[in-house]
Structures are given as C-alpha cells and as structure tokens.
Scaffold this motif. Structure first.
Motif, PDB file in Angstrom:
ATOM      1  N   VAL A   1      50.268  45.967  36.156  1.00  9.99           N
ATOM      2  CA  VAL A   1      50.691  45.661  37.531  1.00  9.99           C
ATOM      3  C   VAL A   1      49.552  45.982  38.501  1.00  9.99           C
ATOM      4  O   VAL A   1      49.239  45.186  39.395  1.00  9.99           O
ATOM      5  N   ARG A   2      48.910  47.130  38.326  1.00 10.22           N
ATOM      6  CA  ARG A   2      47.786  47.497  39.197  1.00 10.22           C
ATOM      7  C   ARG A   2      46.658  46.471  39.092  1.00 10.22           C
ATOM      8  O   ARG A   2      46.069  46.083  40.096  1.00 10.22           O
ATOM      9  N   ALA A   3      46.361  46.059  37.869  1.00 14.51           N
ATOM     10  CA  ALA A   3      45.278  45.093  37.664  1.00 14.51           C
ATOM     11  C   ALA A   3      45.606  43.729  38.265  1.00 14.51           C
ATOM     12  O   ALA A   3      44.710  42.994  38.679  1.00 14.51           O
ATOM     13  N   CYS A   4      46.891  43.402  38.330  1.00 14.90           N
ATOM     14  CA  CYS A   4      47.310  42.075  38.793  1.00 14.90           C
ATOM     15  C   CYS A   4      47.709  42.011  40.263  1.00 14.90           C
ATOM     16  O   CYS A   4      48.185  40.967  40.719  1.00 14.90           O
TER      17      CYS A   4
ATOM     18  N   VAL B   1      45.948  44.499  25.782  1.00 19.57           N
ATOM     19  CA  VAL B   1      46.192  44.233  27.199  1.00 19.57           C
ATOM     20  C   VAL B   1      45.097  43.312  27.753  1.00 19.57           C
ATOM     21  O   VAL B   1      45.384  42.329  28.444  1.00 19.57           O
ATOM     22  N   LEU B   2      43.842  43.617  27.432  1.00 22.97           N
ATOM     23  CA  LEU B   2      42.740  42.778  27.910  1.00 22.97           C
ATOM     24  C   LEU B   2      42.880  41.339  27.426  1.00 22.97           C
ATOM     25  O   LEU B   2      42.658  40.395  28.196  1.00 22.97           O
TER      26      LEU B   2
ATOM     27  N   GLU C   1      41.452  36.074  35.679  1.00 23.94           N
ATOM     28  CA  GLU C   1      40.105  36.620  35.505  1.00 23.94           C
ATOM     29  C   GLU C   1      39.940  37.915  36.295  1.00 23.94           C
ATOM     30  O   GLU C   1      39.330  38.874  35.823  1.00 23.94           O
ATOM     31  N   VAL C   2      40.489  37.931  37.503  1.00 24.10           N
ATOM     32  CA  VAL C   2      40.372  39.115  38.364  1.00 24.10           C
ATOM     33  C   VAL C   2      41.087  40.302  37.720  1.00 24.10           C
ATOM     34  O   VAL C   2      40.537  41.410  37.641  1.00 24.10           O
TER      35      VAL C   2
ATOM     36  N   PHE D   1      41.160  45.502  34.963  1.00 19.96           N
ATOM     37  CA  PHE D   1      41.634  46.346  33.866  1.00 19.96           C
ATOM     38  C   PHE D   1      40.450  46.794  33.009  1.00 19.96           C
ATOM     39  O   PHE D   1      40.380  47.954  32.591  1.00 19.96           O
ATOM     40  N   ALA D   2      39.515  45.869  32.753  1.00 17.99           N
ATOM     41  CA  ALA D   2      38.345  46.207  31.936  1.00 17.99           C
ATOM     42  C   ALA D   2      37.529  47.322  32.580  1.00 17.99           C
ATOM     43  O   ALA D   2      36.976  48.177  31.878  1.00 17.99           O
TER      44      ALA D   2
END
Length: 169
Positions: free
Chosen positions: A71-74, A112-113, A121-122, A127-128
């Motif tokens: 969720v944070r990454a998205c 997850v990646l 992509e973002v 996350f990466a």
C-alpha cells in the motif's frame, strides 16, 4: 457429524456450497434421529508459514505487513487497494503450496517485487528502494536502468510478433 440437539452421531447432508470466499465449505445437515437441521463449516487447515528474518530471528507470516508495504509503495499510483489484497492472497497462496513452510523475508520481497513490477513502475521502484535498502542515487539509477531494459526488451518482442503476424497478409 454429531447433532447439536440430540447428540446422535449420524446426519445427512442436504446442501453444500463454498463459503467465506472459497476458504470453507458450508454444509446444511439433518439429523437422522430427531430430524433437527443444523449448519456446519469445513475449513482448510493451514500450516503456519515461518518467515526467516535477515537477523536470523523467526516469526509467523503476517499478510498485513506485506499489504502495508505494498500500500505504501502504491500510494498515488492508481493501483486499487482491492487489487493489492488479491496480490497478497496470491503470494500467501503460493507460500501455502510450498512443501517447505519456512521462507526468507528476502524471498517474500522478491515475490512482492515481481507482482508490483506488473502493476506499477513507480510502486516497483519505491518498494525496491526499501527492500533493496538503497543507499543513494546510484542504486535508484541501477533499478531504473534494469526496468527500462526490461521494458525495451518486451517492446522489441511485441514489435517482432506484430511484424511477423502482418507478413501473412
């Protein structure tokens, strides 16, 4: 199945159907002795997944941690929360199918990646950066270069496929 009314040990199944999103089976039963009707649920027994952390400690797999990270990454990427929940279910389902119930946090991060790369992509790069513990701009540039190379490869494969398909006209 024992009747909860008269304790008789035999009943017949009147109806069966999936419940709880396929996680269990709901059965409507009738006691062969007193004709009392009752409902039972059969659930799949899941063996807990143990996560081996970087520091050597072990803890139970917590799907909410994976979801929180995704969720944070998205954030602000247009990937819906419901989609992320389905991706976490896929990851957890895959882990449940593995014969070894111990998995490294690094392996979960790779899963997850792989899922985020298909979605945004973002989100993938965000996350990466946490998962890979990026130390500086160089780490970001390397991740972006890798992503760009993969996208160009996919585009080349698509162009080749289209051109080969059009030569049959």
């Amino acid at each position: 199945m024992q009747c909860n009314h008269c304790q008789y040990k035999e009943s017949r199944v009147l109806e069966s159907r999936p419940a709880e999103g396929g996680e269990s089976i709901r059965r409507r039963r009738e006691c062969l002795n007193c004709k009392h009707r009752f409902t039972t649920y059969e659930r799949i027994e899941f063996i807990p997944i143990i996560v081996l952390k970087k520091d050597g400690t072990k803890e139970l797999f917590d799907r909410s941690k994976v979801l929180r990270g995704m969720v944070r990454a998205c954030e602000k990427t247009g990937v819906f929360h419901s989609r992320l929940e389905r991706l976490v279910e896929e990851i957890e389902g895959y882990l449940q199918q593995k014969p070894d119930k111990e998995v490294t946090s690094k392996e979960i991060g790779r899963f997850v990646l792989a899922q985020l790369k298909k979605e945004s992509e973002v989100a993938y790069v965000r996350f990466a950066s946490v998962y890979g513990q990026f130390q500086g701009v160089k780490d970001f540039v390397e991740a972006l270069d890798e992503l760009q190379t993969e996208l160009e490869t996919r585009e080349d494969q698509w162009t080749t496929t289209v051109l080969e398909g059009s030569s049959s006209f």
